[in-house]
Design an enzyme around this catalytic site. Sequence first.
Site, mmCIF file in Angstrom:
data_model
loop_
_atom_site.group_PDB
_atom_site.id
_atom_site.type_symbol
_atom_site.label_atom_id
_atom_site.label_comp_id
_atom_site.label_asym_id
_atom_site.label_seq_id
_atom_site.Cartn_x
_atom_site.Cartn_y
_atom_site.Cartn_z
ATOM 1 N N ASP A 34 0.857 -1.194 0.000
ATOM 2 C CA ASP A 34 0.000 0.000 0.000
ATOM 3 C C ASP A 34 0.891 1.241 0.000
ATOM 4 O O ASP A 34 1.833 1.339 0.780
ATOM 5 C CB ASP A 34 -0.887 -0.002 1.256
ATOM 6 C CG ASP A 34 -2.032 0.994 1.159
ATOM 7 O OD1 ASP A 34 -1.798 2.143 0.719
ATOM 8 O OD2 ASP A 34 -3.156 0.636 1.539
ATOM 9 N N ASN A 90 -13.118 -4.082 3.220
ATOM 10 C CA ASN A 90 -14.242 -3.162 3.334
ATOM 11 C C ASN A 90 -15.076 -3.163 2.057
ATOM 12 O O ASN A 90 -14.525 -3.191 0.968
ATOM 13 C CB ASN A 90 -13.718 -1.743 3.592
ATOM 14 C CG ASN A 90 -12.762 -1.679 4.771
ATOM 15 O OD1 ASN A 90 -12.898 -2.430 5.740
ATOM 16 N ND2 ASN A 90 -11.793 -0.793 4.701
ATOM 17 N N GLN A 97 -14.554 1.849 2.480
ATOM 18 C CA GLN A 97 -13.865 1.420 1.254
ATOM 19 C C GLN A 97 -13.552 2.672 0.437
ATOM 20 O O GLN A 97 -14.458 3.382 0.016
ATOM 21 C CB GLN A 97 -14.748 0.468 0.430
ATOM 22 C CG GLN A 97 -14.030 -0.045 -0.814
ATOM 23 C CD GLN A 97 -14.895 -0.964 -1.662
ATOM 24 O OE1 GLN A 97 -16.117 -1.040 -1.498
ATOM 25 N NE2 GLN A 97 -14.278 -1.654 -2.591
ATOM 26 N N HIS A 103 -10.465 -5.214 -2.435
ATOM 27 C CA HIS A 103 -9.109 -5.413 -1.936
ATOM 28 C C HIS A 103 -9.121 -5.868 -0.483
ATOM 29 O O HIS A 103 -10.000 -5.494 0.280
ATOM 30 C CB HIS A 103 -8.247 -4.151 -2.100
ATOM 31 C CG HIS A 103 -8.842 -2.896 -1.522
ATOM 32 N ND1 HIS A 103 -9.923 -2.247 -2.076
ATOM 33 C CD2 HIS A 103 -8.486 -2.170 -0.431
ATOM 34 C CE1 HIS A 103 -10.204 -1.163 -1.362
ATOM 35 N NE2 HIS A 103 -9.353 -1.097 -0.347
ATOM 36 N N HIS A 105 -6.890 -5.832 2.904
ATOM 37 C CA HIS A 105 -5.736 -5.222 3.574
ATOM 38 C C HIS A 105 -5.083 -6.265 4.469
ATOM 39 O O HIS A 105 -5.772 -6.957 5.216
ATOM 40 C CB HIS A 105 -6.181 -4.087 4.511
ATOM 41 C CG HIS A 105 -6.793 -2.918 3.818
ATOM 42 N ND1 HIS A 105 -6.064 -1.818 3.438
ATOM 43 C CD2 HIS A 105 -8.077 -2.663 3.448
ATOM 44 C CE1 HIS A 105 -6.868 -0.928 2.868
ATOM 45 N NE2 HIS A 105 -8.099 -1.421 2.862
#
Length: 144
Positions: A34, A90, A97, A103, A105
């Site tokens: 990220d 999320n 989100q 995605h 995390h």
Amino acid sequence: MRTLNHNCIFCKIVLKNLPNAIIYEDEKFLAFMDKYPINHGHSLLVPKEHFKNILEMPIKEVGEMHSLVPRLAKAITSVLGSDGFNINQNNGKSANQIVPHVHVHIVPRYSIEKVRGQWPMRKIAQIKELENLAHKIRENIEGL
Ligand SMILES: [Zn+2]
């Protein structure tokens, strides 16, 4: 033919049109560091196809995606030396989100964090730093 959204930042990463630090890639999924990590080693796992949320995804692919998580988390935590990790996925703005492309995390956590149980502040990471870290994680995944 994969469905992509050309305005989507994660689709651009899938197409390698943006600088990225990839830690894992196969036919259907991509994992990368990220750029705005909550913590050192914060990584994201995405399907290569553009789905807004997991309700749009075929159930089988949701399962395949999640079954990659322990494998990635094992490599991430061993390279980063973290004691634990959070997994977050999320769906929708109200659920926090930010990028509307599914995605997961994976956020390493460290027992030396000053405020336990709370999310540290997001930082902006240098791409070079992320690439170096991604390289180490990639080597670790291959070794599993
Ligand atoms: Zn997308």
